[in-house]
Design a protein around this motif. Structure first.
Motif, PDB file in Angstrom:
ATOM      1  N   LYS A   1       0.836  -1.202   0.000  1.00 42.75           N
ATOM      2  CA  LYS A   1       0.000   0.000   0.000  1.00 42.75           C
ATOM      3  C   LYS A   1       0.874   1.256   0.000  1.00 42.75           C
ATOM      4  N   ALA A   2       1.946   1.238   0.776  1.00 42.55           N
ATOM      5  CA  ALA A   2       2.837   2.394   0.827  1.00 42.55           C
ATOM      6  C   ALA A   2       3.521   2.621  -0.514  1.00 42.55           C
ATOM      7  N   VAL A   3       3.900   1.531  -1.177  1.00 44.16           N
ATOM      8  CA  VAL A   3       4.531   1.640  -2.497  1.00 44.16           C
ATOM      9  C   VAL A   3       3.564   2.260  -3.502  1.00 44.16           C
ATOM     10  N   LEU A   4       2.315   1.799  -3.510  1.00 49.91           N
ATOM     11  CA  LEU A   4       1.322   2.348  -4.432  1.00 49.91           C
ATOM     12  C   LEU A   4       1.029   3.812  -4.131  1.00 49.91           C
ATOM     13  N   ASP A   5       0.931   4.165  -2.843  1.00 49.55           N
ATOM     14  CA  ASP A   5       0.708   5.564  -2.473  1.00 49.55           C
ATOM     15  C   ASP A   5       1.861   6.437  -2.951  1.00 49.55           C
ATOM     16  N   ALA A   6       3.099   5.967  -2.748  1.00 51.25           N
ATOM     17  CA  ALA A   6       4.269   6.751  -3.145  1.00 51.25           C
ATOM     18  C   ALA A   6       4.352   6.887  -4.656  1.00 51.25           C
ATOM     19  N   ALA A   7       4.034   5.811  -5.377  1.00 51.31           N
ATOM     20  CA  ALA A   7       4.079   5.863  -6.839  1.00 51.31           C
ATOM     21  C   ALA A   7       3.044   6.837  -7.383  1.00 51.31           C
ATOM     22  N   GLU A   8       1.838   6.818  -6.802  1.00 51.76           N
ATOM     23  CA  GLU A   8       0.792   7.740  -7.248  1.00 51.76           C
ATOM     24  C   GLU A   8       1.176   9.182  -6.945  1.00 51.76           C
ATOM     25  N   GLU A   9       1.727   9.405  -5.759  1.00 51.39           N
ATOM     26  CA  GLU A   9       2.155  10.752  -5.371  1.00 51.39           C
ATOM     27  C   GLU A   9       3.264  11.242  -6.289  1.00 51.39           C
ATOM     28  N   SER A  10       4.243  10.365  -6.565  1.00 54.58           N
ATOM     29  CA  SER A  10       5.363  10.748  -7.426  1.00 54.58           C
ATOM     30  C   SER A  10       4.887  11.031  -8.837  1.00 54.58           C
ATOM     31  N   GLY A  11       3.987  10.199  -9.349  1.00 56.02           N
ATOM     32  CA  GLY A  11       3.480  10.406 -10.703  1.00 56.02           C
ATOM     33  C   GLY A  11       2.729  11.710 -10.835  1.00 56.02           C
ATOM     34  N   THR A  12       1.928  12.042  -9.835  1.00 57.51           N
ATOM     35  CA  THR A  12       1.178  13.295  -9.863  1.00 57.51           C
ATOM     36  C   THR A  12       2.111  14.494  -9.819  1.00 57.51           C
ATOM     37  N   ARG A  13       3.105  14.443  -8.939  1.00 60.11           N
ATOM     38  CA  ARG A  13       4.002  15.578  -8.778  1.00 60.11           C
ATOM     39  C   ARG A  13       4.926  15.743  -9.971  1.00 60.11           C
ATOM     40  N   ASN A  14       5.235  14.652 -10.645  1.00 59.18           N
ATOM     41  CA  ASN A  14       6.165  14.736 -11.766  1.00 59.18           C
ATOM     42  C   ASN A  14       5.463  14.938 -13.100  1.00 59.18           C
ATOM     43  N   GLY A  15       4.236  15.415 -13.058  1.00 58.10           N
ATOM     44  CA  GLY A  15       3.587  15.861 -14.273  1.00 58.10           C
ATOM     45  C   GLY A  15       2.879  14.786 -15.060  1.00 58.10           C
ATOM     46  N   ALA A  16       2.539  13.654 -14.424  1.00 56.28           N
ATOM     47  CA  ALA A  16       1.759  12.653 -15.131  1.00 56.28           C
ATOM     48  C   ALA A  16       0.429  13.271 -15.532  1.00 56.28           C
ATOM     49  N   MET A  17      -0.133  12.814 -16.641  1.00 60.80           N
ATOM     50  CA  MET A  17      -1.349  13.425 -17.153  1.00 60.80           C
ATOM     51  C   MET A  17      -2.501  12.428 -17.081  1.00 60.80           C
ATOM     52  N   PRO A  18      -3.141  12.267 -15.938  1.00 59.86           N
ATOM     53  CA  PRO A  18      -4.238  11.321 -15.842  1.00 59.86           C
ATOM     54  C   PRO A  18      -5.450  11.770 -16.656  1.00 59.86           C
ATOM     55  N   ILE A  19      -6.017  10.866 -17.400  1.00 58.33           N
ATOM     56  CA  ILE A  19      -7.249  11.153 -18.137  1.00 58.33           C
ATOM     57  C   ILE A  19      -8.340  10.355 -17.455  1.00 58.33           C
ATOM     58  N   THR A  20      -9.112  10.995 -16.620  1.00 63.92           N
ATOM     59  CA  THR A  20     -10.130  10.298 -15.847  1.00 63.92           C
ATOM     60  C   THR A  20     -11.476  10.957 -16.055  1.00 63.92           C
ATOM     61  N   GLU A  21     -12.501  10.284 -15.588  1.00 63.01           N
ATOM     62  CA  GLU A  21     -13.849  10.833 -15.710  1.00 63.01           C
ATOM     63  C   GLU A  21     -14.120  11.872 -14.623  1.00 63.01           C
ATOM     64  N   GLU A  22     -13.290  11.862 -13.559  1.00 62.95           N
ATOM     65  CA  GLU A  22     -13.568  12.755 -12.435  1.00 62.95           C
ATOM     66  C   GLU A  22     -13.245  14.213 -12.757  1.00 62.95           C
TER      67      GLU A  22
END
Length: 635
Positions: free
Chosen positions: A156-177
């Motif tokens: 869980k910590a790995v997934l949280d860190a990966a999501e946080e890192s991806g968001t901060r490093n400019g990942a471009m999520p295409i979501t319905e939200e």
């Protein structure tokens, strides 16, 4: 008559199979116990059977082709492959390999990845990674329960860190939200003086023109992605800080792309995606699909990670709790340990359970489709490729299930080292076959006071490392610094140090700065240059021996950036930099009117084309490009 697709009986006059839906012309004859020869040479007579539920086709005495023999009833309908286009490659049959080696490879790969990402989490924990002291140890008394909780929480910590890192490093999520907005700047800078005059002379002789005029080239980019899949932005290309071309673009998310370049045209030009793919060899569509592929819904990804990690973790039953010393980079400390033991049968059963779940997992199929679309696979081939992959999974599962005891004669021992927060700070994995070590992996991230040590190694015999990464450093407040070395044997020789890297990390909770400078060792350079040192120009050899690679990154709030530089000693030769900024809003405008790009291009006369070319050449000249290079571009 019977359906040729699934073998179910069909009544005379029935248009479609009631079992699988295949058309009535997709039927096959069956061989009756006693064929009846027609009285006359006319076409064969179809005699209705006594029982109307299962009409029987009466076959002619001399059939023109062999009679189809009915196979055993399949467990599921047989998949009929569509006619494939010549450009679609056929998948090659899978070569049979040793079963034990297959299981060992799968298990070691999974555990190695888990080891690597766990080290990242130790230094950059996600904010949600906030356990109370010894919470897990106090809650779970049985070692196997303790082990499952530790692995689950660390995942869980790995997934949280990966999501946080991806968001901060400019990942471009295409979501319905929510839509996503981003601005970025990318620059490539070149400092010719750092090469030295002798190397510059060599380059000029080789290229035929001077390169000292080139300082930097890059682009600014603003991008927005909306809920409906539409996207748009603006782009400015610059050379030596001189803006050359700027423009806007928009994509409706379906089939049409719009672009406006003020210095070329004051109106939007319209192109279909087919036209763009023809012009760019499919690169734009591939890029757009890739953005979608890497923006897989986080919740789906977490569901899959939880689902399959639970199968693997729960498969281990023999767990022992204890304590032990972990050594890394000259630093050692004592930690709580969990030792997990598994034999070949246990590992085989885990692998079979995972494959069995994969075969019927809807999320896996959706993920497969997303990735294949990103690779440009046509829609009509997706199901075929998926079915083939599932057939391979089924074949591998069957081969594992049929393994006998002699093929399962290996054991795995894995030891986890836990700090007082329950975090995994180290792991040792050893696989033995016939009491001989066939693979060993160890990693550790040890802190003791202000000292830091780390190690990651892989070995086939437990003694000689295929590669070894080892480092040491110190911690002072929010700053961590140190040196890492990479060693490995080259072409079967003795292990040698290949690279050294000095690193500095400042900050916490995923924000801060990171710097890494990589230097090749003299041993590696001597080995790499041994065949060219006798004839290569000495200035060039001196430059190669003095090269360094530097990587710097910074993450703060909604901004992320990095610079990668090639250095001659301490002087920067080339640097590639990118900065991304999260933007609260951005207008994606799909123009109300546009001109067909092909019609517009065909409407230009020779004078207009020459004028556009001259304007571009004038801009390049103003940016410092020499006439010799301009004439070369003009051909």
């Amino acid at each position: 008559m019977f359906c040729k697709n699934c073998g179910a009986p069909m009544a005379e006059g029935q248009r479609f199979c009631s079992n699988c839906g295949a058309p009535a012309d997709n039927v096959r004859p069956v061989t009756p116990a006693a064929p009846v020869t027609p009285a006359a040479p006319e076409p064969p007579v179809y005699n209705e059977p006594a029982a109307p539920e299962t009409p029987v086709y009466t076959e002619p005495a001399a059939p023109e082709r062999p009679v189809y023999t009915e196979p055993a009833a399949p467990e599921r309908p047989v998949y009929n492959e569509p006619v494939m286009h010549d450009s679609v490659p056929e998948l090659k049959p899978v070569r049979k390999k040793g079963h034990a080696g297959l299981i060992i490879a799968i298990v070691l790969l999974v555990l190695l990845v888990a080891a690597a990402v766990s080290v990242f989490v130790l230094k950059f924990p996600a904010p949600a990674y906030n356990w109370s002291r010894n919470f897990i140890a106090k809650t779970f008394t049985k070692p196997e329960e303790y082990y499952r909780a530790v692995e689950t929480e660390n995942l869980k910590a790995v997934l949280d860190a990966a999501e946080e890192s991806g968001t901060r490093n400019g990942a471009m999520p295409i979501t319905e939200e929510a839509p996503s907005f981003r601005e970025s700047k990318m620059t490539v800078s070149f400092n010719s003086a750092a090469l030295g005059s002798e190397v510059l002379d060599l380059l000029q002789d080789s290229l035929g023109f001077d390169v000292s005029w080139l300082k930097n080239v890059g682009l600014y980019h603003s991008l927005g992605v909306m809920e409906d899949g539409s996207m748009g932005g603006s782009v400015t290309l610059f050379l030596n800080d001189k803006d050359l071309i700027d423009g806007q673009y928009a994509f409706d998310g379906k089939s049409t792309f719009y672009a406006k370049i003020p210095k070329v045209s004051d109106q939007y030009l319209k192109l279909t995606m087919d036209e763009i793919n023809e012009l760019t060899d499919g690169e734009l569509t591939s890029l757009y699909n890739s953005q979608s592929a890497y923006a897989i819904d986080q919740e789906t990804f977490r569901i899959l990670a939880d689902r399959y990690s639970e199968i693997v973790i729960n498969g281990f039953k023999d767990v022992e709790k204890g304590s032990g010393e972990l050594k890394a980079g000259g630093v050692s400390a004592k930690y709580t340990t969990l030792t997990v033991r598994a034999n070949g049968k246990t590992l085989r059963d885990i692998a079979v359970a995972v494959m069995d779940k994969v075969e019927n997992d809807r999320e896996i199929m959706d993920l497969f489709y997303t990735v294949m679309r990103a690779e440009g696979t046509p829609e009509e081939y997706l199901q075929r490729y998926y079915d083939r992959v599932m057939e391979e999974v089924a074949d591998k599962k069957k081969s594992l299930e049929e393994m006998d005891s002699s093929e399962l004669n290996f054991k795995m021992t894995m030891t986890l080292y836990l700090d007082d927060m329950g975090r995994i700070v180290g792991r040792t994995i050893e696989v033995k076959q016939d009491k001989e070590t066939v693979a060993k992996i160890r990693y550790g991230f040890v802190t003791k006071g202000s000292k830091l040590g780390l190690v990651l190694s892989v070995s086939e015999d437990g003694k000689n490392d295929l590669f070894l990464i080892e480092g040491s450093g110190k911690i002072s407040g929010d700053k961590t610094s140190g040196t890492i070395t990479l060693s490995a044997p080259l072409r079967g020789g003795e292990a040698m140090k290949l690279l050294t890297a000095d690193f500095t990390v400042t900050g916490k909770d995923g924000e801060g700065k990171f710097s890494l400078t990589v230097t090749p060792t003299d041993e590696l350079l001597d080995y790499a240059l041994r065949n060219v040192s006798s004839y290569a120009p000495q200035p060039l050899l001196n430059l190669v021996r003095n090269l360094r690679l530097k990587l710097e990154s910074e993450v703060s709030g909604k901004t992320a950036g990095f610079v990668m530089s090639l250095l001659n000693g301490k002087e920067e030769i080339i640097s590639i930099g990118a900065d991304r900024y999260a933007v609260s809003s951005f207008d994606v405008v799909i123009p109300a009117s546009a001109v067909d790009a092909e019609e517009w291009a065909n409407s230009l006369d020779q004078g207009q084309i020459m004028a556009l070319g001259q304007e571009l050449m004038s801009l390049l000249s103003e940016a410092g490009m020499p006439l010799s290079v301009l004439y070369g571009l003009m051909g």
